[in-house]
Scaffold this motif. Structure first.
Motif, PDB file in Angstrom:
ATOM      1  N   GLU A 115       0.842  -1.195   0.000  1.00  0.00           N
ATOM      2  CA  GLU A 115       0.000   0.000   0.000  1.00  0.00           C
ATOM      3  C   GLU A 115       0.879   1.247   0.000  1.00  0.00           C
ATOM      4  O   GLU A 115       1.819   1.354   0.782  1.00  0.00           O
ATOM      5  CB  GLU A 115      -0.910  -0.001   1.230  1.00  0.00           C
ATOM      6  CG  GLU A 115      -1.924  -1.121   1.227  1.00  0.00           C
ATOM      7  CD  GLU A 115      -2.688  -1.203   2.538  1.00  0.00           C
ATOM      8  OE1 GLU A 115      -2.288  -0.515   3.499  1.00  0.00           O
ATOM      9  OE2 GLU A 115      -3.670  -1.959   2.603  1.00  0.00           O
ATOM     10  N   TYR A 162      -3.752  -2.663  -7.711  1.00  0.00           N
ATOM     11  CA  TYR A 162      -4.186  -2.779  -6.316  1.00  0.00           C
ATOM     12  C   TYR A 162      -3.108  -3.432  -5.451  1.00  0.00           C
ATOM     13  O   TYR A 162      -2.556  -4.488  -5.811  1.00  0.00           O
ATOM     14  CB  TYR A 162      -5.471  -3.597  -6.244  1.00  0.00           C
ATOM     15  CG  TYR A 162      -6.052  -3.659  -4.858  1.00  0.00           C
ATOM     16  CD1 TYR A 162      -6.673  -2.545  -4.304  1.00  0.00           C
ATOM     17  CD2 TYR A 162      -5.952  -4.819  -4.103  1.00  0.00           C
ATOM     18  CE1 TYR A 162      -7.186  -2.587  -3.021  1.00  0.00           C
ATOM     19  CE2 TYR A 162      -6.468  -4.869  -2.812  1.00  0.00           C
ATOM     20  CZ  TYR A 162      -7.084  -3.741  -2.279  1.00  0.00           C
ATOM     21  OH  TYR A 162      -7.584  -3.789  -1.008  1.00  0.00           O
ATOM     22  N   ASP A 164      -1.636  -5.767  -2.880  1.00  0.00           N
ATOM     23  CA  ASP A 164      -2.055  -7.031  -2.280  1.00  0.00           C
ATOM     24  C   ASP A 164      -0.929  -8.042  -2.492  1.00  0.00           C
ATOM     25  O   ASP A 164       0.066  -7.748  -3.165  1.00  0.00           O
ATOM     26  CB  ASP A 164      -3.342  -7.534  -2.940  1.00  0.00           C
ATOM     27  CG  ASP A 164      -4.134  -8.479  -2.042  1.00  0.00           C
ATOM     28  OD1 ASP A 164      -3.586  -8.900  -1.005  1.00  0.00           O
ATOM     29  OD2 ASP A 164      -5.286  -8.795  -2.385  1.00  0.00           O
ATOM     30  N   TYR A 182      -4.461  -4.881 -11.784  1.00  0.00           N
ATOM     31  CA  TYR A 182      -5.361  -3.875 -12.377  1.00  0.00           C
ATOM     32  C   TYR A 182      -6.816  -4.309 -12.216  1.00  0.00           C
ATOM     33  O   TYR A 182      -7.678  -3.518 -11.804  1.00  0.00           O
ATOM     34  CB  TYR A 182      -5.030  -3.674 -13.848  1.00  0.00           C
ATOM     35  CG  TYR A 182      -6.062  -2.850 -14.590  1.00  0.00           C
ATOM     36  CD1 TYR A 182      -6.076  -1.463 -14.480  1.00  0.00           C
ATOM     37  CD2 TYR A 182      -7.032  -3.461 -15.381  1.00  0.00           C
ATOM     38  CE1 TYR A 182      -7.032  -0.705 -15.138  1.00  0.00           C
ATOM     39  CE2 TYR A 182      -7.991  -2.715 -16.048  1.00  0.00           C
ATOM     40  CZ  TYR A 182      -7.992  -1.337 -15.922  1.00  0.00           C
ATOM     41  OH  TYR A 182      -8.944  -0.587 -16.571  1.00  0.00           O
ATOM     42  N   GLU A 184      -8.110  -6.399 -10.056  1.00  0.00           N
ATOM     43  CA  GLU A 184      -8.503  -6.328  -8.647  1.00  0.00           C
ATOM     44  C   GLU A 184      -8.733  -4.881  -8.226  1.00  0.00           C
ATOM     45  O   GLU A 184      -9.674  -4.581  -7.467  1.00  0.00           O
ATOM     46  CB  GLU A 184      -7.421  -6.964  -7.770  1.00  0.00           C
ATOM     47  CG  GLU A 184      -7.770  -7.052  -6.297  1.00  0.00           C
ATOM     48  CD  GLU A 184      -8.921  -7.989  -6.002  1.00  0.00           C
ATOM     49  OE1 GLU A 184      -9.509  -7.873  -4.903  1.00  0.00           O
ATOM     50  OE2 GLU A 184      -9.253  -8.847  -6.862  1.00  0.00           O
ATOM     51  N   GLY A 185      -7.887  -3.982  -8.715  1.00  0.00           N
ATOM     52  CA  GLY A 185      -8.034  -2.570  -8.384  1.00  0.00           C
ATOM     53  C   GLY A 185      -9.343  -1.994  -8.893  1.00  0.00           C
ATOM     54  O   GLY A 185     -10.022  -1.233  -8.188  1.00  0.00           O
ATOM     55  N   ARG A 188     -12.225  -3.353  -6.711  1.00  0.00           N
ATOM     56  CA  ARG A 188     -12.263  -2.708  -5.392  1.00  0.00           C
ATOM     57  C   ARG A 188     -12.740  -1.260  -5.492  1.00  0.00           C
ATOM     58  O   ARG A 188     -13.520  -0.787  -4.665  1.00  0.00           O
ATOM     59  CB  ARG A 188     -10.876  -2.748  -4.768  1.00  0.00           C
ATOM     60  CG  ARG A 188     -10.331  -4.141  -4.520  1.00  0.00           C
ATOM     61  CD  ARG A 188     -10.840  -4.720  -3.236  1.00  0.00           C
ATOM     62  NE  ARG A 188     -10.172  -5.967  -2.904  1.00  0.00           N
ATOM     63  CZ  ARG A 188      -9.932  -6.374  -1.671  1.00  0.00           C
ATOM     64  NH1 ARG A 188     -10.324  -5.638  -0.651  1.00  0.00           N
ATOM     65  NH2 ARG A 188      -9.327  -7.524  -1.446  1.00  0.00           N
ATOM     66  N   LEU A 189     -12.246  -0.560  -6.501  1.00  0.00           N
ATOM     67  CA  LEU A 189     -12.601   0.848  -6.659  1.00  0.00           C
ATOM     68  C   LEU A 189     -14.091   1.014  -6.922  1.00  0.00           C
ATOM     69  O   LEU A 189     -14.762   1.854  -6.302  1.00  0.00           O
ATOM     70  CB  LEU A 189     -11.775   1.465  -7.793  1.00  0.00           C
ATOM     71  CG  LEU A 189     -12.125   2.901  -8.183  1.00  0.00           C
ATOM     72  CD1 LEU A 189     -11.941   3.841  -6.997  1.00  0.00           C
ATOM     73  CD2 LEU A 189     -11.264   3.347  -9.364  1.00  0.00           C
ATOM     74  N   LEU A 209     -10.074   7.656  -6.726  1.00  0.00           N
ATOM     75  CA  LEU A 209      -8.786   6.969  -6.645  1.00  0.00           C
ATOM     76  C   LEU A 209      -7.655   7.974  -6.423  1.00  0.00           C
ATOM     77  O   LEU A 209      -6.734   7.722  -5.631  1.00  0.00           O
ATOM     78  CB  LEU A 209      -8.541   6.181  -7.933  1.00  0.00           C
ATOM     79  CG  LEU A 209      -7.302   5.292  -7.966  1.00  0.00           C
ATOM     80  CD1 LEU A 209      -7.443   4.137  -6.981  1.00  0.00           C
ATOM     81  CD2 LEU A 209      -7.073   4.751  -9.384  1.00  0.00           C
ATOM     82  N   SER A 286      -0.559   3.753  -5.098  1.00  0.00           N
ATOM     83  CA  SER A 286      -1.655   2.783  -5.080  1.00  0.00           C
ATOM     84  C   SER A 286      -2.278   2.730  -3.686  1.00  0.00           C
ATOM     85  O   SER A 286      -1.635   2.260  -2.743  1.00  0.00           O
ATOM     86  CB  SER A 286      -1.141   1.392  -5.472  1.00  0.00           C
ATOM     87  OG  SER A 286      -0.875   1.327  -6.851  1.00  0.00           O
ATOM     88  N   GLY A 288      -4.746   1.444  -0.623  1.00  0.00           N
ATOM     89  CA  GLY A 288      -5.320   0.191  -0.190  1.00  0.00           C
ATOM     90  C   GLY A 288      -6.802   0.327   0.112  1.00  0.00           C
ATOM     91  O   GLY A 288      -7.401   1.401  -0.031  1.00  0.00           O
ATOM     92  N   ALA A 289      -7.406  -0.760   0.567  1.00  0.00           N
ATOM     93  CA  ALA A 289      -8.846  -0.800   0.810  1.00  0.00           C
ATOM     94  C   ALA A 289      -9.278   0.214   1.865  1.00  0.00           C
ATOM     95  O   ALA A 289     -10.323   0.860   1.732  1.00  0.00           O
ATOM     96  CB  ALA A 289      -9.251  -2.208   1.234  1.00  0.00           C
TER      97      ALA A 289
END
Length: 337
Positions: A115, A162, A164, A182, A184-185, A188-189, A209, A286, A288-289
């Protein structure tokens, strides 16, 4: 005479069968003698079972190539061998190895995207991993974005991968890792965007973002994320400059040597939020969650300023006078809280 010959032949056949049975049983149950504790082995695409057996022998894995080939054909596993990377361990038998390759139980590796890392840091980590096939060294970001089918209005990969831990098989390509991060990002976004507060001064998931990346870089204390996000939202709502140092650092690029001078704050770049209003053109890292969640569901308060206390947490203020007092206490070390 004929009966004697037949009886002799029958004994030989039974003896041979018994010997073969014992040979196969031993082959199935006796651990391989490996030169190392673990041996990495890759089956190239299109390899026949005979090729696989010969390659194993060349790697000092004595599976008895002829028996390996014959047994795999007898069981039909020769048609199931899967190309890829495998880890052969001390204590495994030749049958274990065959079953592993027929079931596709490939060896795994992991790569961590942290992150707050920039895209440059992520690409460096991928390039430094010897288990990842490097294919993007001559490919520019625009081509990568096109291959990812990214929104044409987005011109930078910054912030899109993302953070991870990603599990991969040795031999996977750098683009495989980039594509997965990408994807996963984006997932999540868009999930975070759908769960956002109403009336945020953000017009798109990409703007969210960008702001989340700033929150990520500004937060050394997890509990402050929502409050810091609230500060930036308050500033955006009244068109007040964000004035956040991490954006200045990002805009400085390789010129940044560990500290920001007054001239740096005054030197305009597209990411200098002291010289320009609103959000910078791209994320700066980048997020994180937790940073995404805090940005899209910020704390509601009346703070417009914050300053680091030096322990990772921040002191918040509603006005410039109180903020200047916090600066005196926590930055200049004059006075008491």
């Amino acid at each position: 005479m004929f009966k004697k010959l037949f009886f002799t032949f029958l004994i030989l056949v039974i003896t041979a069968a018994a010997g073969l049975t014992y040979k196969v049983w031993t082959w199935q149950t006796t651990p391989l003698q490996l030169s190392e504790e673990r041996i990495d082995f890759t089956i190239p695409r299109g390899s026949s079972v005979r090729t696989v057996a010969e390659l194993l022998a060349k790697h000092n894995v004595d599976v008895e190539p002829l028996l390996f080939s014959l047994y795999s054909r007898y069981t039909g596993q020769d048609k199931l061998l899967k190309a890829g990377a495998y880890e052969i361990k001390q204590g495994q038998t030749a049958l274990d190895v065959l079953n592993m390759m027929a079931s596709g139980d490939m060896s795994r590796r992991t790569i961590l995207i942290v992150e707050g890392w920039t895209y440059k840091q992520i690409r460096s980590a991928i390039a430094a991993n010897n288990d990842i096939q490097q294919t993007l060294s001559e490919v520019d970001d625009a081509q990568i974005l096109e291959r990812l089918s990214a929104d044409p209005s987005i011109t930078s990969l910054e912030g899109l991968l993302y953070p991870d831990t990603y599990v991969f098989v040795p031999g996977d390509s750098d683009f495989d890792i980039v594509r997965r991060a990408y994807t996963e990002g984006q997932k999540r976004l868009h999930t975070a965007w759908e769960q956002r507060q109403a009336d945020l001064p953000l017009n798109s998931p990409y703007e969210a973002l960008i702001l989340a990346s700033i929150v990520e870089k500004e937060t050394g204390h997890g509990e402050d994320r929502g409050k810091i996000a609230g500060v930036f939202v308050n500033r955006l709502n009244i068109k007040m400059p964000l004035q956040t140092d991490p954006t200045v650092i990002y805009g400085m690029g390789d010129k940044y040597q560990g500290r920001i001078r007054k001239v740096d704050l005054q030197t305009d770049t597209p990411w200098n939020t002291y010289t320009r209003n609103g959000l910078p053109p791209t994320p700066i890292a980048s997020p994180g969650a937790l940073a995404l969640a805090a940005t899209l569901n910020p704390e509601k308060h009346k703070y417009y300023y914050f300053v680091s206390k030096g322990d990772g947490s921040s002191a918040f203020a509603e006005n410039l006078r109180d903020h200047n007092r916090n600066v005196q206490v926590y930055i200049l070390k004059r006075g008491t809280p």
